[in-house]
Design a protein around this motif. Structure first.
Motif, short mmCIF file in Angstrom:
data_model
loop_
_atom_site.label_atom_id
_atom_site.label_comp_id
_atom_site.label_asym_id
_atom_site.label_seq_id
_atom_site.Cartn_x
_atom_site.Cartn_y
_atom_site.Cartn_z
N UNK A 1 -28.15 14.72 19.56
CA UNK A 1 -26.86 14.13 19.97
C UNK A 1 -27.07 12.87 20.81
N UNK B 1 -26.00 9.00 19.78
CA UNK B 1 -25.21 8.15 20.69
C UNK B 1 -25.92 6.81 20.94
N UNK C 1 -21.15 6.07 14.20
CA UNK C 1 -22.22 7.07 14.14
C UNK C 1 -22.11 7.99 12.93
N UNK C 2 -20.94 8.07 12.34
CA UNK C 2 -20.83 8.94 11.17
C UNK C 2 -21.56 8.36 9.96
N UNK D 1 -25.80 12.44 8.09
CA UNK D 1 -25.80 13.51 9.08
C UNK D 1 -24.42 14.16 9.18
N UNK D 2 -23.37 13.37 8.93
CA UNK D 2 -22.03 13.86 9.23
C UNK D 2 -21.06 13.65 8.06
N UNK D 3 -19.91 14.35 8.15
CA UNK D 3 -18.83 14.18 7.19
C UNK D 3 -17.59 13.70 7.94
N UNK D 4 -17.66 12.51 8.45
CA UNK D 4 -16.48 11.92 9.09
C UNK D 4 -16.14 12.54 10.43
N UNK D 5 -14.88 12.36 10.79
CA UNK D 5 -14.40 12.77 12.11
C UNK D 5 -13.66 14.09 12.05
N UNK D 6 -13.46 14.69 13.21
CA UNK D 6 -12.64 15.90 13.27
C UNK D 6 -11.17 15.52 13.08
N UNK D 7 -10.35 16.56 12.86
CA UNK D 7 -8.92 16.30 12.60
C UNK D 7 -8.26 15.50 13.70
N UNK D 8 -8.52 15.93 14.94
CA UNK D 8 -7.86 15.31 16.08
C UNK D 8 -8.21 13.84 16.23
N UNK D 9 -9.29 13.45 15.59
CA UNK D 9 -9.78 12.09 15.77
C UNK D 9 -9.39 11.19 14.61
#
Lengths: 488, 425
Positions: free
Chosen positions: A451, A455, A465-466, A477-485
Motif C-alpha cells: 500500500x 501511494x 494508482x488504479x 493490481x486493481x479494478x477501479x475505485x470503490x462505489x463511494x468514490x
C-alpha cells in the motif's frame, strides 16, 4: 521510423550485457524487451550462481565463456555496484558410487583451467558445513553468488546511462531484411537497424523463424525453486551441489545461499511446451524439500517464504542427454543477423564474455569507435540496512526519506523506493521496485509495504494508482475505485 | 571529538517504552502512565496510531469492554485521545530496528537515529498475515492475489477495488468480514473456502457476513492451484479428507480475477527473536509469566505479538495489565527463582498463556481449544491434584477461553508443571 545501428531483441542478462558493452562505442543502439522490465524471464529466475566452469567439456563454448565470464565478474561488480560473494561450492558425493563423478568433474575443471579444485573428505566438509553429510566432496573455491536480477538491471541501467534506448513492453512481431538494413516490426511501431542481435532467450527460435527456416529446435526445461526465510541462513555457508543429473543435462537440486541471507532450494527439471508456463507445482515443491533434506537432514519443513520457476532454453532433448553447446553465430544467409541460441546455464556467468564476443562479431560489420563519454557506474545502490550508523545519519540529514522505513521486513526506506522508481530504463511496476530495492521480498511478501509503494508510485509518477501493474502489461493490481468514490 | 550538530544519534531515556501504537500498545502505554510511570514513550512505524483499526470500519469493537459497539476507527480514537491527554511521548513514523539485553532501543525516523534507554519495554508489534507460501499453494504468480487485510486496506483506506470476482481461502474473521465488504462494494464473492470442517472465524461473523448475503462456504475444501499468467484467471478448489489431504477427482475450476487469503495471523516477533527472548512455538509469541514479562527481564509483551486475540476488548484488558506490570517493573529476578511453575497445554488444549507462573496468587489464564466441542470440562492439574474444574457450555477454537485460578504457594513449591485440559462432561 526510428533508425538504429544495432537492435538487440531481448533485455535479459545476455541482451543487457551486450547493450552495455556496445554502449562504449559511438553507436545508436536499441533494446526491445517484451516484458515491463529487463530481467523479466529466466534472467531473474535462476540460482544466481557465478559458475567456475567445471561442468562443460573443454572444447565447448559453454566452458570457454563460463571460465572467461567468471574472471570478469569481480571487476564488473566493482564498476557496477551489484553484489557478489565468492562463497565457493561443494559438490558432494552422498555415497561411494558418486565419487567417480567428482573425479570426472575435477578433471573437466582442470582441463578448463579452473583453479583451486580440491577433493575433501566427509569429516573435513563437516567442519565447514556442519549440517551437510557426505562421503566426499569436490571444493570449488572460484564459484560465487550474485543477485541475477540486480546484475542484469545494473548492466541495462548503465547501458541506458550511456544512451542505449530501451523499449519496454515492446514485442518484436516481424523482422525483414531490406537492402542494407533490417525492418523490425513491433507492437510499438516499426524500426530499422543495420545489425540485429537475437538475444530473445526462450523465444530465440521464434525470432529466427521471422527471417529464415530455423535449423534447430528449442526444448524448454522448467526449474522450480523454493526460497527459505532468512532465519535459516546459518544452515549453510557455501553452495552445496549434488553430482549432476546427466540424463537431463542439468546440475540437480542444490542448496544455494543468497547474498541477502535467504537460501534457495532447486531447481527441478521438467520439460514443458509453453515458454510462458512458469507455474510451480505441489509435487515439485514437496520433492525439492525431500531432495534438499537428503543433503541437509535438519532442514526445517516450514521455512518457505516464496516459490518461483525459471525456464532453461535447451537445444537438446533429454533422450540425447539434454546437453548441447551454445550457438553464437551470424546467419549464413542473412549477414548482420546475429543469433544467440540455447544460452542456458551457465549463461549468467557467461554473459560478460559472450558480450565481448558479440562486439567482435559486430566490429566486422560496422566500424566501432570508442567514445570518450562512456561512464561506468562506480556507485552501487545504497542500502539503508547495510550502511554504518554514520552513513545512515548523513543520508537522513540530506533527505528525510532515508529515515522512513517502507518495507519493514527488509528495512527498505522511502528514499530507496524513489531511487528505484527513477531508474533510467523507465521500468515502473511493483516488481521493478521489488527487484531494485527489495521492498516486498521479505517474509510478509508485501503485506505491509504494497500500500505504501502504491501511494509513493502514485505521487512520484503523478498517476492514477488504479493503473499500477504488478509486473507485466496486463497484470493490473486493481479494478477501479470503490462505489463511494465513483462520483469524483 | 565533537561531532557536527545534526548528525549524531539522538539519546533518550524513559521509564517505559512501548513498541507499537496499535490497540495493545495504546492500552499498555496509557495503563503504564496511570500506574505511575513518569516518562512513557510510544513508538509506531506508521504515520497514524491505532494499528490495523482505522481500516476495520465494521462495528463490534468494544462491546465487552464498554457495552457499546463501535467501529474500529471509533474505538481507536477513544484510546488515542486518552493517550494524548496522558502526556505520553508519542513518536510516529518511527521504526525500531533493534533492542539489546540492556533494553537499549535503536529506532529510526526522519529526524535521525535514536537510542532510547528503557527501564521497561512493552512489546506490542502486532502480527502479520500468512501468505500463500505459508500453506504452499502452487501455480502461477499473477496479480490479484491479496491477503485479506491488504485488500481491506485498499478498499477502506484508499477507496480502491482489488478485484471484482473473488474467491477467499480461509474463514478467519478478516476473511469473513472482507467477503461482506466486497459484496457491499459490488464485487461478486464466489465463495469462502475452508479446509476445516467448521468455520474458523467467530460464529456471529459466519451468520452476519456470509449467510445473510448468500455467500457460499465450502467446508472441507482447499485451493490447490492458482492459474493466470498476468492477472488471476481461475483457482482450483478441491475437497479434503479428514487428514486434510486433497481427494483427487474432486477438483473444480472457479473462474475469478481475485484470490484473497485469510489464513490466519503470525505474531511479529523479529525484535524479540533477535535479542534471544524465548518464543512459544504454538502461540508464536514470547513465553510470558502472569505479569506478561518475557524471558528477558524488564521486557513485557501484549497484544497480537503475544498471542492472536479474537477481540480487541480482551486484548486491551491484557495489554493494560502488561502496561501496569511494566510500570511497576515486576521482574522475575526480584522473586525467588526456585518457585517457577510452568503451565502446559494438555489434552484438548492448543495453548495456554501465561506459560510461566512466577508467584503464587490469583492468575488469569487464557487458552484455546484444539477443536470445537459442546459442553466440556476444563481441568487444571498440578501433578495428580486437581486445582480447578470448570464446566463450559461449549469450547470453540475461534473463541479464546479465559479462566481465573488461585495458585497457592504450596502448589508452587511442590509442582513444577501445571497442565490445562479440556475433557467431556
Amino acid at each position: 521510423m526510428k533508425n538504429f545501428q544495432v537492435a538487440i531483441i531481448g533485455g535479459g542478462v545476455i541482451g543487457s550485457a551486450i547493450a552495455r558493452e556496445l554502449s562504449k562505442y559511438k553507436l545508436n543502439i536499441a533494446v526491445f524487451e517484451m516484458g515491463s522490465d529487463v530481467a523479466s524471464g529466466t534472467s531473474k529466475a535462476n540460482s544466481g550462481v557465478v559458475h567456475s566452469g567445471i561442468n562443460s567439456p573443454h572444447s565447448s563454448l559453454k566452458a570457454r565463456f563460463c571460465v572467461e565470464g567468471n574472471k570478469m565478474f569481480q571487476s564488473l561488480a566493482d564498476e557496477l555496484g551489484f553484489p557478489l560473494q565468492w562463497v565457493g561450492k561443494y559438490i558432494i558425493a552422498k555415497n561411494e558410487g558418486e565419487i567417480n563423478e567428482l573425479e570426472h568433474l575435477k578433471k573437466t575443471g582442470m582441463d578448463n583451467s579452473v583453479s583451486g579444485l580440491e577433493m575433501k573428505g566427509g569429516s573435513e566438509v563437516k567442519k565447514k558445513e556442519p549440517n551437510v553429510s557426505c562421503v566426499k566432496a569436490l571444493w570449488v573455491p572460484t564459484a560465487g553468488i550474485t543477485l541475477p536480477y540486480e546484475f542484469t538491471i545494473a548492466l541495462a541501467e548503465n547501458a541506458a546511462e550511456n544512451n542505449v534506448r530501451f523499449f519496454l513492453e515492446t514485442k518484436v512481431t516481424g523482422l525483414k531484411k531490406q537492402q542494407n538494413h533490417f525492418l523490425i516490426k513491433t507492437n510499438n511501431g516499426d524500426f530499422q537497424a543495420e545489425v540485429v542481435v537475437n538475444a530473445a532467450g526462450l523465444n530465440c527460435r521464434e525470432v529466427v523463424s521471422m527471417v529464415e527456416e530455423p535449423d534447430f529446435q528449442v526444448y524448454l526445461c522448467r526449474g522450480e525453486y523454493l526460497v527459505l526465510d532468512k532465519n535459516y541462513s546459518s544452515l549453510i555457508n557455501s553452495m552445496i551441489y549434488p553430482v549432476p543429473v546427466k540424463e537431463l543435462g542439468v546440475l540437480g537440486v542444490h542448496i544455494t545461499p543468497t547474498i541477502e541471507g535467504n537460501i534457495l532450494l532447486g531447481p527441478s527439471a521438467e520439460f514443458i511446451d509453453d515458454p510462458y508456463d512458469k507455474r510451480t507445482t505441489k509435487e515439485t515443491m514437496n520433492n525439492l524439500i525431500q531432495e534438499a533434506k537428503e543433503i541437509i537432514p535438519s532442514l526445517p519443513d516450514k521455512a518457505v517464504i516464496n516459490a518461483y520457476s525459471g525456464i532453461r532454453c535447451k537445444l537438446a532433448l533429454p533422450e540425447s542427454g539434454g546437453w548441447a553447446d551454445y550457438r553464437i553465430e551470424e546467419s549464413k544467409n542473412m549477414p548482420g543477423f546475429i543469433n544467440l541460441l540455447g544460452v542456458e546455464s551457465p549463461g549468467l556467468t557467461a554473459a560478460p564474455a559472450i558480450a565481448k564476443e558479440i562486439i567482435k562479431m559486430i566490429s566486422r560489420l560496422i566500424e566501432l569507435k570508442e567514445k570518450n563519454s562512456f561512464k561506468s557506474r562506480i556507485h552501487g545502490r545504497k542500502r539503508f540496512s547495510e550502511l554504518s550508523t554514520e552513513e545512515q545519519l548523513n543520508l537522513i540529514k540530506e533527505d528525510e526519506r532515508w529515515g522512513r522505513i517502507v518495507c519493514r521486513c527488509e528495512h527498505v526506506t522511502e528514499a530507496e523506493v524513489i531511487e528505484a522508481l527513477s531508474n533510467p530504463i523507465g521500468a515502473k511496476t511493483i516488481s521493478s521496485v521489488k527487484y531494485r530495492c527489495r521492498a516486498g521480498m521479505g517474509r510478509c511478501q508485501g503485506g505491509f509495504c504494497t500500500q505504501h509503494i502504491v501511494r509513493i508510485m502514485g505521487e512520484y509518477f503523478n498517476m492514477d494508482v488504479t493503473d499500477i501493474k504488478l509486473k507485466s502489461p496486463n497484470s493490473n493490481l486493481f479494478y477501479g475505485r470503490t462505489r463511494g468514490d465513483q462520483s469524483d | 571529538m565533537v561531532e557536527p550538530e545534526g548528525i549524531k544519534v539522538i539519546d533518550h531515556s524513559a521509564d517505559v517504552v512501548v513498541i507499537g501504537g496499535g490497540p495493545a500498545g495504546l492500552a499498555a502505554a496509557i495503563s503504564a502512565k496511570e500506574s505511575g510511570a513518569e516518562h512513557v514513550v510510544l513508538l509506531d512505524r506508521n504515520s497514524w496510531l491505532g494499528g490495523i483499526l482505522p481500516q476495520c470500519i465494521h462495528d463490534g469493537f468494544g462491546v465487552e469492554e464498554t457495552g457499546t459497539s463501535m467501529t474500529g476507527p471509533e474505538y481507536a480514537e477513544k484510546y488515542i485521545e486518552m493517550a494524548e491527554k496522558q502526556d505520553i511521548d508519542i513518536m510516529k513514523e518511527t521504526m525500531v530496528l533493534q533492542f539489546d539485553k540492556r533494553r537499549e532501543i535503536t529506532a529510526v525516523n526522519k529526524n535521525g537515529l535514536h537510542k532510547i534507554k528503557a527501564s521497561a519495554i512493552v512489546l506490542a508489534m502486532g502480527c502479520r498475515e500468512k501468505t500463500r507460501w505459508n500453506v504452499m499453494i502452487p501455480g502461477d504468480r499473477p496479480s490479484g492475489i491479496y491477503t485479506a487485510g491488504v485488500a481491506q486496506a485498499f478498499i477502506n483506506l484508499y477507496n480502491i477495488m482489488p478485484g471484482k470476482n473473488v474467491i477467499i481461502l480461509g474463514s478467519g474473521d478478516v476473511g469473513l468480514i472482507m467477503a461482506r465488504r466486497l459484496k457491499f462494494e459490488g464485487a461478486n464473492v464466489l465463495g469462502v473456502v475452508e479446509i476445516l470442517p467448521y468455520a474458523s472465524g467467530l460464529p456471529r461473523n459466519v451468520v452476519q457476513c456470509l449467510e445473510d448475503y448468500d455467500i457460499p462456504l465450502f467446508l472441507n475444501h482447499t485451493v490447490t492451484c492458482i492459474n493466470g499468467k498476468e492477472r488471476v484467471e481461475q483457482v482450483i478448489i478441491a475437497q479434503v479428507d479428514k487428514k486434510m489431504n486433497v481427494i483427487s477427482g474432486t477438483e473444480k475450476k472457479i473462474e475469478c480475477d481475485t484470490f484473497l487469503l485469510s489464513l490466519g495471523l503470525i505474531p511479529e516477533n523479529e525484535l524479540a527473536n533477535n535479542v534471544g527472548i524465548e518464543i512459544d512455538s504454538i502461540t508464536g509469541g514470547p513465553t510470558v509469566n502472569q505479569y506478561f514479562e518475557t524471558t528477558l527481564s524488564g521486557v513485557f509483551a501484549c497484544g497480537n505479538c503475544l498471542q492472536v486475540y479474537d477481540t480487541v476488548d480482551v486484548l486491551a484488558t491484557d495489554a493494560k495489565n502488561a502496561g501496569k506490570s511494566a510500570a511497576k517493573n515486576l521482574t522475575i529476578q526480584k522473586k525467588d527463582k526456585k518457585i517457577i511453575t510452568k503451565v502446559a497445554p494438555g489434552r484438548g488444549v492448543r495453548y495456554v498463556v501465561p506459560q510461566i507462573i512466577s508467584e503464587p496468587g490469583k492468575v488469569h489464564l487464557t487458552l484455546r481449544a484444539e477443536k470445537p466441542r459442546e459442553s466440556s470440562v476444563l481441568h487444571v492439574i498440578a501433578d495428580d491434584k486437581e486445582l480447578l474444574k470448570k464446566r463450559l457450555l461449549w469450547a470453540n477454537p475461534a473463541n479464546m477461553i479465559g479462566v481465573d485460578i488461585d495458585i497457592p504457594l504450596e502448589v508452587m513449591t511442590t509442582t513444577q508443571n501445571l497442565e490445562v485440559m479440556l475433557g467431556d462432561c
